[in-house]
Write an enzyme that holds these catalytic residues in place. Sequence first.
Site, PDB file in Angstrom:
ATOM      1  N   ASN A   1      -1.106  -2.951   1.117  1.00  0.00           N
ATOM      2  CA  ASN A   1      -1.273  -1.543   0.732  1.00  0.00           C
ATOM      3  C   ASN A   1      -1.936  -1.498  -0.647  1.00  0.00           C
ATOM      4  O   ASN A   1      -1.284  -1.730  -1.657  1.00  0.00           O
ATOM      5  CB  ASN A   1       0.105  -0.856   0.699  1.00  0.00           C
ATOM      6  CG  ASN A   1       0.010   0.586   0.237  1.00  0.00           C
ATOM      7  OD1 ASN A   1      -1.089   1.138   0.105  1.00  0.00           O
ATOM      8  ND2 ASN A   1       1.160   1.202  -0.010  1.00  0.00           N
ATOM      9  N   TRP A   2      -3.229  -1.198  -0.641  1.00  0.00           N
ATOM     10  CA  TRP A   2      -3.975  -1.208  -1.912  1.00  0.00           C
ATOM     11  C   TRP A   2      -3.721   0.037  -2.751  1.00  0.00           C
ATOM     12  O   TRP A   2      -4.145   0.107  -3.894  1.00  0.00           O
ATOM     13  CB  TRP A   2      -5.473  -1.323  -1.633  1.00  0.00           C
ATOM     14  CG  TRP A   2      -5.916  -2.682  -1.198  1.00  0.00           C
ATOM     15  CD1 TRP A   2      -5.146  -3.812  -1.102  1.00  0.00           C
ATOM     16  CD2 TRP A   2      -7.242  -3.068  -0.813  1.00  0.00           C
ATOM     17  NE1 TRP A   2      -5.901  -4.872  -0.688  1.00  0.00           N
ATOM     18  CE2 TRP A   2      -7.200  -4.447  -0.498  1.00  0.00           C
ATOM     19  CE3 TRP A   2      -8.464  -2.399  -0.694  1.00  0.00           C
ATOM     20  CZ2 TRP A   2      -8.336  -5.149  -0.074  1.00  0.00           C
ATOM     21  CZ3 TRP A   2      -9.586  -3.094  -0.276  1.00  0.00           C
ATOM     22  CH2 TRP A   2      -9.514  -4.448   0.026  1.00  0.00           C
ATOM     23  N   LYS A   3      -3.080   1.036  -2.148  1.00  0.00           N
ATOM     24  CA  LYS A   3      -2.828   2.303  -2.869  1.00  0.00           C
ATOM     25  C   LYS A   3      -4.146   2.837  -3.434  1.00  0.00           C
ATOM     26  O   LYS A   3      -5.188   2.661  -2.805  1.00  0.00           O
ATOM     27  CB  LYS A   3      -1.744   2.098  -3.926  1.00  0.00           C
ATOM     28  CG  LYS A   3      -0.488   1.447  -3.334  1.00  0.00           C
ATOM     29  CD  LYS A   3       0.707   1.455  -4.216  1.00  0.00           C
ATOM     30  CE  LYS A   3       1.868   0.781  -3.480  1.00  0.00           C
ATOM     31  NZ  LYS A   3       3.126   0.825  -4.201  1.00  0.00           N
TER      32      LYS A   3
ATOM     33  N   HIS B   1       4.588   7.361   2.920  1.00  0.00           N
ATOM     34  CA  HIS B   1       4.964   6.435   1.848  1.00  0.00           C
ATOM     35  C   HIS B   1       5.768   7.196   0.795  1.00  0.00           C
ATOM     36  O   HIS B   1       5.510   8.378   0.544  1.00  0.00           O
ATOM     37  CB  HIS B   1       3.696   5.817   1.233  1.00  0.00           C
ATOM     38  CG  HIS B   1       4.003   4.676   0.307  1.00  0.00           C
ATOM     39  ND1 HIS B   1       4.461   4.878  -0.968  1.00  0.00           N
ATOM     40  CD2 HIS B   1       3.947   3.335   0.493  1.00  0.00           C
ATOM     41  CE1 HIS B   1       4.672   3.686  -1.533  1.00  0.00           C
ATOM     42  NE2 HIS B   1       4.375   2.736  -0.668  1.00  0.00           N
TER      43      HIS B   1
ATOM     44  N   GLU C   1      11.306   0.678   3.214  1.00  0.00           N
ATOM     45  CA  GLU C   1      10.955   0.478   1.812  1.00  0.00           C
ATOM     46  C   GLU C   1      11.996   1.139   0.910  1.00  0.00           C
ATOM     47  O   GLU C   1      11.861   2.317   0.556  1.00  0.00           O
ATOM     48  CB  GLU C   1       9.567   1.062   1.536  1.00  0.00           C
ATOM     49  CG  GLU C   1       8.459   0.435   2.370  1.00  0.00           C
ATOM     50  CD  GLU C   1       7.131   0.408   1.626  1.00  0.00           C
ATOM     51  OE1 GLU C   1       6.598  -0.683   1.442  1.00  0.00           O
ATOM     52  OE2 GLU C   1       6.659   1.477   1.209  1.00  0.00           O
TER      53      GLU C   1
ATOM     54  N   GLY D   1       7.347  -1.646  -6.230  1.00  0.00           N
ATOM     55  CA  GLY D   1       6.627  -1.820  -7.490  1.00  0.00           C
ATOM     56  C   GLY D   1       7.504  -2.239  -8.655  1.00  0.00           C
ATOM     57  O   GLY D   1       7.108  -2.120  -9.809  1.00  0.00           O
TER      58      GLY D   1
ATOM     59  N   SER E   1       8.197  -5.136  -3.286  1.00  0.00           N
ATOM     60  CA  SER E   1       8.107  -6.340  -4.123  1.00  0.00           C
ATOM     61  C   SER E   1       8.026  -7.634  -3.304  1.00  0.00           C
ATOM     62  O   SER E   1       8.596  -8.658  -3.688  1.00  0.00           O
ATOM     63  CB  SER E   1       9.282  -6.394  -5.107  1.00  0.00           C
ATOM     64  OG  SER E   1       9.274  -5.249  -5.937  1.00  0.00           O
TER      65      SER E   1
ATOM     66  N   GLY F   1       2.425  -4.404  -1.723  1.00  0.00           N
ATOM     67  CA  GLY F   1       1.615  -3.514  -2.554  1.00  0.00           C
ATOM     68  C   GLY F   1       1.007  -4.302  -3.703  1.00  0.00           C
ATOM     69  O   GLY F   1      -0.107  -4.833  -3.587  1.00  0.00           O
TER      70      GLY F   1
HETATM   71  P1  PGA Z   1       5.111  -3.266  -3.903  1.00  0.00           P
HETATM   72  O1  PGA Z   1       4.640  -2.011  -3.038  1.00  0.00           O
HETATM   73  O2  PGA Z   1       4.837  -4.491  -3.100  1.00  0.00           O
HETATM   74  O3  PGA Z   1       4.290  -3.190  -5.168  1.00  0.00           O
HETATM   75  O4  PGA Z   1       6.575  -3.099  -4.178  1.00  0.00           O
HETATM   76  C1  PGA Z   1       5.006  -1.898  -1.701  1.00  0.00           C
HETATM   77  C2  PGA Z   1       4.601  -0.540  -1.195  1.00  0.00           C
HETATM   78  O5  PGA Z   1       4.651   0.419  -1.955  1.00  0.00           O
HETATM   79  O6  PGA Z   1       4.205  -0.393  -0.022  1.00  0.00           O
END
Ligand code: PGA
Length: 221
Positions: free
Chosen positions: A9-11, A95, A147, A153, A183, A204
């Site tokens: 997930n590149w956001k 999300h 999640e 994050g 994470s 992410g």
């Molecule tokens: P993260 O993000 O790996 O940075 O925790 C995961 C996500 O938001 O899908």
Amino acid sequence: MKKTLIAANWKSNKTKTEAKNWLEEVSLQDIPEHLEVVIFSPFTLLDIISGYIRVNSLPLKLGAQDVSPFSSGAYTGEVSGAQIKEFADYVLIGHSERRSNFNESDEMVTEKTKRAIEKGLTPIVCVSKIEQVTSLPIDPKIILAYEPLGSIGTGNPEDPNVVSNFIKEVKDKFQLDVIYGGSVSGQNVKNYLSLDNVSGVLGGTNSLSPKSFIEIIKNAI
Ligand code: PGA
């Protein structure tokens, strides 16, 4: 055997050049047959990434990070399922960053999920609690991404036992496939992929650099 999903997930990150550099590096890595690697890119990159995957016959799949709750039409700023389907097979829905920053309600998530299914996209619906599953139109095409909010994050991945219990509850009540996100890294991915009935992981932060994403792929069992 069903493939194990490894999703990136590149956001709201990456320009065209950055995306191409990422693809060049990641495509040097062998991707085992049993993995389905999916890039969730911003809308602006769907066209060039799908072209790159096709021209180079890469074993990668593509997804969008959101979809309009409406069909095509007079909905300024929205991207419909039909438009996404021209480039991608998957879509991320609900999300927690959309639920908190853009007030996305369970009803909105439900509409988006219906539009995705109508257009033949596989919806990966993000949830942090079981109540959010209860409100969904249960369809076997839905994949849930569990999640937990405190794990996104933060560098604090959820206790695998908690993830395992969540998956068990979903399997018992809804029979849907579940992946874990929060994470995820090359160091901890095995802890999640070794759980009973887990269908994959969603990364992410560690999907942004080719190196850390390759580590996840390499350690995926
Ligand atoms: P993260 O993000 O790996 O940075 O925790 C995961 C996500 O938001 O899908």
